[in-house]
Design an enzyme around this catalytic site. Structure first.
Site, PDB file in Angstrom:
ATOM      1  N   ASP A  81       0.842  -1.316   0.069  1.00 49.63           N
ATOM      2  CA  ASP A  81      -0.088   0.101  -0.052  1.00 49.63           C
ATOM      3  C   ASP A  81       0.834   1.156   0.122  1.00 49.63           C
ATOM      4  O   ASP A  81       2.015   1.183   0.378  1.00 49.63           O
ATOM      5  CB  ASP A  81      -1.034   0.124   1.239  1.00 49.63           C
ATOM      6  CG  ASP A  81      -0.182  -0.072   2.495  1.00 49.63           C
ATOM      7  OD1 ASP A  81       0.571  -0.854   2.606  1.00 49.63           O
ATOM      8  OD2 ASP A  81      -0.647   0.653   3.247  1.00 49.63           O
ATOM      9  N   ASP A 111       8.861   4.584  -1.120  1.00 48.56           N
ATOM     10  CA  ASP A 111       7.865   3.935  -0.022  1.00 48.56           C
ATOM     11  C   ASP A 111       6.879   3.229  -0.648  1.00 48.56           C
ATOM     12  O   ASP A 111       5.771   3.811  -0.503  1.00 48.56           O
ATOM     13  CB  ASP A 111       7.649   4.919   0.997  1.00 48.56           C
ATOM     14  CG  ASP A 111       6.939   4.412   2.324  1.00 48.56           C
ATOM     15  OD1 ASP A 111       7.030   3.141   2.436  1.00 48.56           O
ATOM     16  OD2 ASP A 111       6.268   5.298   3.118  1.00 48.56           O
ATOM     17  N   GLU A 143      -0.006  -1.204   5.707  1.00 49.72           N
ATOM     18  CA  GLU A 143       1.165  -0.409   6.560  1.00 49.72           C
ATOM     19  C   GLU A 143       0.991   0.919   6.879  1.00 49.72           C
ATOM     20  O   GLU A 143       1.148   1.146   8.079  1.00 49.72           O
ATOM     21  CB  GLU A 143       2.493  -0.893   5.725  1.00 49.72           C
ATOM     22  CG  GLU A 143       3.742  -0.802   6.657  1.00 49.72           C
ATOM     23  CD  GLU A 143       4.322   0.832   6.870  1.00 49.72           C
ATOM     24  OE1 GLU A 143       5.117   0.929   7.726  1.00 49.72           O
ATOM     25  OE2 GLU A 143       3.859   1.593   6.069  1.00 49.72           O
ATOM     26  N   GLU A 144       0.623   1.609   5.853  1.00 50.01           N
ATOM     27  CA  GLU A 144       0.415   3.119   5.912  1.00 50.01           C
ATOM     28  C   GLU A 144      -0.632   3.384   6.992  1.00 50.01           C
ATOM     29  O   GLU A 144      -0.588   4.755   7.323  1.00 50.01           O
ATOM     30  CB  GLU A 144       0.161   3.578   4.745  1.00 50.01           C
ATOM     31  CG  GLU A 144       1.352   3.396   3.898  1.00 50.01           C
ATOM     32  CD  GLU A 144       2.716   4.379   4.071  1.00 50.01           C
ATOM     33  OE1 GLU A 144       2.762   4.746   5.256  1.00 50.01           O
ATOM     34  OE2 GLU A 144       3.725   4.135   3.455  1.00 50.01           O
TER      35      GLU A 144
END
Ligand SMILES: [Zn+2]
Length: 392
Positions: A81, A111, A143-144
């Site tokens: 993500d 990222d 994750e974000e």
């Protein structure tokens, strides 16, 4: 681009270009990306396993194992993500990799789809090279939004593929071996008060005034923590202590009504060595104290807590293998810690040796016109070549 169905091997840049073409913002589906990676690995004879999130059918994690069927693999871990581009002034299409001035631009170049691409590349290389020690790929989601996708993926992996030993989490670290980071937890707090006219406020309960008592908790804790002598692990960080923060608040309907609702986001970032569970318990104890005072005024009041995310700290390991591998390949022997959380702490908590080491600079993450220096991407490619050679 090479036709993957014919078994062609894509370069890291071709892989990154493909991954970035999927707009996998955390709130949206990542399944087209997962489908594509599964097909690509399958076209090379590598079986990928997916873990579909039962609560979010539009998301899945993916993992795979190559090499001998034994435990002790090196695991290359990344998230699929990316953060949104809404409202950001991009000069180019965020979902297309654009090369300019020695950089690759695009959402996720830094990222962290650049690393994801390198990891997929390494997996295919290791498969064809016939490595003696296995290599694994682990691609998570969410994750974000607080590293919530990795823990169930890590658990699922252990039931499906043989357990790996050491994890290299490729968050952007300029290819430095990062061995420690803070942990974090977010506790969404909803204070439910009792509405009356503010002229008789003693008969009501203002959710805002009660919330203020809890927000003061953060200020008081910060004062104590900043005044204290840092611990040995804490001293590696800037700031050298656990910090509390409230990033969002809303509440109330009118200036002359005691507020019925006040909601705020209480977060903390803990240095390794401070037990996140104990920090939560400390906050919950204060919440229950405030709640008891509210209920003494009116029984129809309460405080609801909802843990939004929980990321364990990454603790520097004593002679950890993951760190040793990253240091041996990069030649970086300095100590590095970061203040942002990653999935490395979650792997470590599950019994893996873990290190953060990936191309690119965290300063470019989440920005409009996100980029990765081509030199960094190349350094990541060299890292993977060296890693595969070490597995032979
Ligand atoms: Zn990241």
């Amino acid at each position: 681009m090479t036709d993957t169905k014919s078994g062609g091997r894509l370069s890291p840049l071709e892989l990154m270009t493909k991954l970035i073409s999927f707009p996998t913002v955390s709130r949206d589906t990542n399944l087209p990306l997962v489908d594509w990676v599964e097909d690509y690995l399958g076209s090379h004879g590598i079986t990928a396993h997916r873990w579909p999130d039962p609560d979010q059918p539009h998301k899945a994690a993916l993992f795979a194992h190559v090499g001998p069927e034994v435990e002790g693999a090196i695991v290359l871990s990344g998230h699929t993500d990316v953060v949104p581009v809404d409202g950001q002034p991009w000069d180019t299409d965020p979902w297309t990799v654009v090369e300019k001035d020695g950089r690759y631009y695009g959402r996720g170049t830094c990222d962290m789809k650049g690393y994801d691409a390198l990891a997929i590349w390494a997996l295919v290389e290791a498969h064809y090279a016939g490595v003696k020690r296995p290599l694994q790929l682990a691609l998570s989601f969410d994750e974000e939004v607080g590293c919530t996708g990795a823990p169930p993926m890590i658990e699922a992996m252990q039931g499906v593929i043989l357990k790996g030993a050491s994890v290299i989490v490729g968050e952007p670290s300029n290819m430095k071996a990062v061995t420690g980071h803070k942990g974090g937890q977010g506790i969404y707090t909803h204070v439910v008060g009792f509405e009356v006219h503010s002229s008789i406020m003693h008969t009501g309960v203002s959710a805002i005034l009660e919330a203020a008592k809890l927000i003061s908790f953060a200020t008081e804790k910060n004062a104590v923590n900043f005044a204290a002598e840092p611990t040995a692990l804490g001293a590696m960080f800037d700031p050298p202590c656990t910090t509390w923060h409230v990033g969002m608040i809303e509440g109330g309907t009118a200036h002359n009504i005691t507020a019925k609702d006040c909601k705020f986001a209480m977060d903390f970032r803990a240095v390794p060595g401070d037990d996140p569970d104990a920090l939560v318990a400390d906050y919950v104890a204060r919440v229950r104290e405030v709640e008891a005072g509210m209920q003494a005024v009116h029984p129809d009041t309460r405080i609801d807590l909802n843990i939004r995310f929980a990321v364990p700290p990454l603790r520097p390991e004593d002679g950890g293998e993951a760190e040793g591998i990253a240091r041996a390949i990069t030649g970086d022997n300095a100590g590095h810690v970061v203040s942002y959380g990653t999935e490395a702490g979650q792997f470590q908590a599950a019994g893996y040796s873990a290190v953060v080491c990936g191309p690119g600079d965290i300063a470019q993450a989440h920005q409009p016109n996100e980029f990765i220096e081509i030199a960094q991407f190349e350094a990541g490619h060299q890292f993977m070549r060296d890693l595969v050679a070490r597995l032979m």
